[in-house]
Design a protein around this motif. Sequence first.
Motif, PDB file in Angstrom:
ATOM      1  N   VAL A 153       0.983  -1.249   0.071  1.00  0.00           N
ATOM      2  CA  VAL A 153      -0.051   0.057   0.115  1.00  0.00           C
ATOM      3  C   VAL A 153       0.983   1.388   0.121  1.00  0.00           C
ATOM      4  N   SER A 154       0.680   2.368  -0.587  1.00  0.00           N
ATOM      5  CA  SER A 154       1.400   3.565  -0.842  1.00  0.00           C
ATOM      6  C   SER A 154       0.927   4.497   0.505  1.00  0.00           C
ATOM      7  N   ARG A 155       2.003   4.874   0.954  1.00  0.00           N
ATOM      8  CA  ARG A 155       1.901   6.156   2.312  1.00  0.00           C
ATOM      9  C   ARG A 155       0.593   7.095   1.730  1.00  0.00           C
ATOM     10  N   ASP A 156       0.495   7.697   0.423  1.00  0.00           N
ATOM     11  CA  ASP A 156      -0.381   8.661   0.181  1.00  0.00           C
ATOM     12  C   ASP A 156      -1.779   7.881   0.043  1.00  0.00           C
ATOM     13  N   GLU A 157      -1.943   6.517  -0.126  1.00  0.00           N
ATOM     14  CA  GLU A 157      -3.236   5.945   0.049  1.00  0.00           C
ATOM     15  C   GLU A 157      -3.512   5.877   1.125  1.00  0.00           C
ATOM     16  N   GLU A 171       3.873  10.952  -5.717  1.00  0.00           N
ATOM     17  CA  GLU A 171       4.373  10.517  -4.566  1.00  0.00           C
ATOM     18  C   GLU A 171       6.179  10.526  -4.529  1.00  0.00           C
ATOM     19  N   MET A 174       1.376   0.103  -6.351  1.00  0.00           N
ATOM     20  CA  MET A 174       0.227   1.105  -6.326  1.00  0.00           C
ATOM     21  C   MET A 174       0.818   2.430  -5.866  1.00  0.00           C
ATOM     22  N   THR A 175       2.077   2.766  -6.230  1.00  0.00           N
ATOM     23  CA  THR A 175       2.607   4.257  -6.194  1.00  0.00           C
ATOM     24  C   THR A 175       1.909   5.177  -6.914  1.00  0.00           C
ATOM     25  N   HIS A 176       1.543   6.181  -6.015  1.00  0.00           N
ATOM     26  CA  HIS A 176       0.886   7.427  -6.722  1.00  0.00           C
ATOM     27  C   HIS A 176       2.108   8.131  -7.620  1.00  0.00           C
ATOM     28  N   HIS A 219      10.517   8.507   2.401  1.00  0.00           N
ATOM     29  CA  HIS A 219      10.471   9.119   1.241  1.00  0.00           C
ATOM     30  C   HIS A 219      11.074  10.602   1.067  1.00  0.00           C
TER      31      HIS A 219
END
Lengths: 331, 96
Positions: free
Chosen positions: A107-111, B6, B1-3, B29
């Motif tokens: 899962v990404s941090r932004d999510e 980001e 699933m990286t934005h 990050h």
Amino acid sequence: MYAQMVQSTGKGLQDRKEMSPEDQAFQDRIDRGEKIEPKDYMPDAYRKTLIRQIGQHAHSEIVGQLPEGNWITRAPTLERKANLLAKVQDEAGHGLYLYCAAETLGVSRDELVEMLHSERMKYSSIFNYPTLTWADMGAVGWLVDGAAIMNQVPLQRTSYGPYARAMVRICKEESFHQRQGYHIMIKMAKEGTADQKRMAQDALNRFWYPALMMFGPSDKESVHSAQSMAWKIKINTNDELRQKFVDETVPQAEFLGLTIPDENLRWNDETGHYEFSEPDWSEFFEVISGNGPCNVERLNARRKAWDDGAWVREAMLAHARKSQKRAQAAE
Amino acid sequence: MTHENEWPLWEVFIRGQHGMSHRHVGSLHAADAEHAIRNARDVYTRRNEGVSIWVVEAAKITASSPSDKGPLFDPARDKVYRHPTFYDIPEEVGKM
């Protein structure tokens, strides 16, 4: 506990006979005490439950900065201000360690941040209570961080490697948080003026039951706990940890000369534990579902910080991309 | 699933003391390498934990896969003669 009522499969403990061979082998690894690492096989439900649990834990660290951040500019001395700043900075760091642990699960941090902001993920109920006086900084460090440590120490042995390693770092740092809080309480309750003693007692009165709620409702009948415990992502029951917290905290309150706001509190010689009143669970369910005294304020503060910081995130990325292009062109 | 927008993920390695090797401590990050070093300083060395920091973009790391564990590491298991304790040396020879 920073992760409350984490849902797992909702079906209770899975019977070994119903498991696929891969899932059986996975459970065997956990039973042998092996750590699961990001690229290893894991059942989908284990992954999903962990994302929920670690995400909720991370959000709690981040939102947990707000009640204390409230007092940084009004700390009574420069030393207290430096202590509090260091503690709040630690909470930010703990949030980051945990987001990174969650990210190893895909899962990404932004999510995760988006899910917090859209209220699809929760954070600990405790941070929805206001911090009204300086004594609250003492009570929060002593009780809230104390309760958090109670939960986090066993999680250092959790089955998921990145989570366990994050917990080791966090526990190492967290002990200072509780001690600085108790130190504030000593100054106010034992060495302070009559007014300061009254403030310390008032802070204990307001934070006692919310601190007990941090461990979550009794999980005797919880369908989620059994599965999480089999996976070793939950090590003790909520009731065990709550009892341990009460047993350790009552003598600390006595030392301060403060009274725990519970008429039913008494030592039981036979069990070797204190008996105490349960918190008002209807209040807990109200707070966790968004209707606590500060829920709206906390979420708005997080959303505002995220939105106000957007230009910084974008500018830094644009700069990095531009410099990279320039460097490539120069090669 | 990286934005898409980001900041990329970096793995952080810290040398705890002079004479020790760098050790993986976690990730973070950051927009670029320089930024990653600065963030690593704030996130991982708040208590004097290091004298040197390495950062490497997580996407650039090649890792062995768990399914290769057997072929990669099993052959070393039965080669006990690679360890000094395999060889008995008579006591009268003394410490060796």
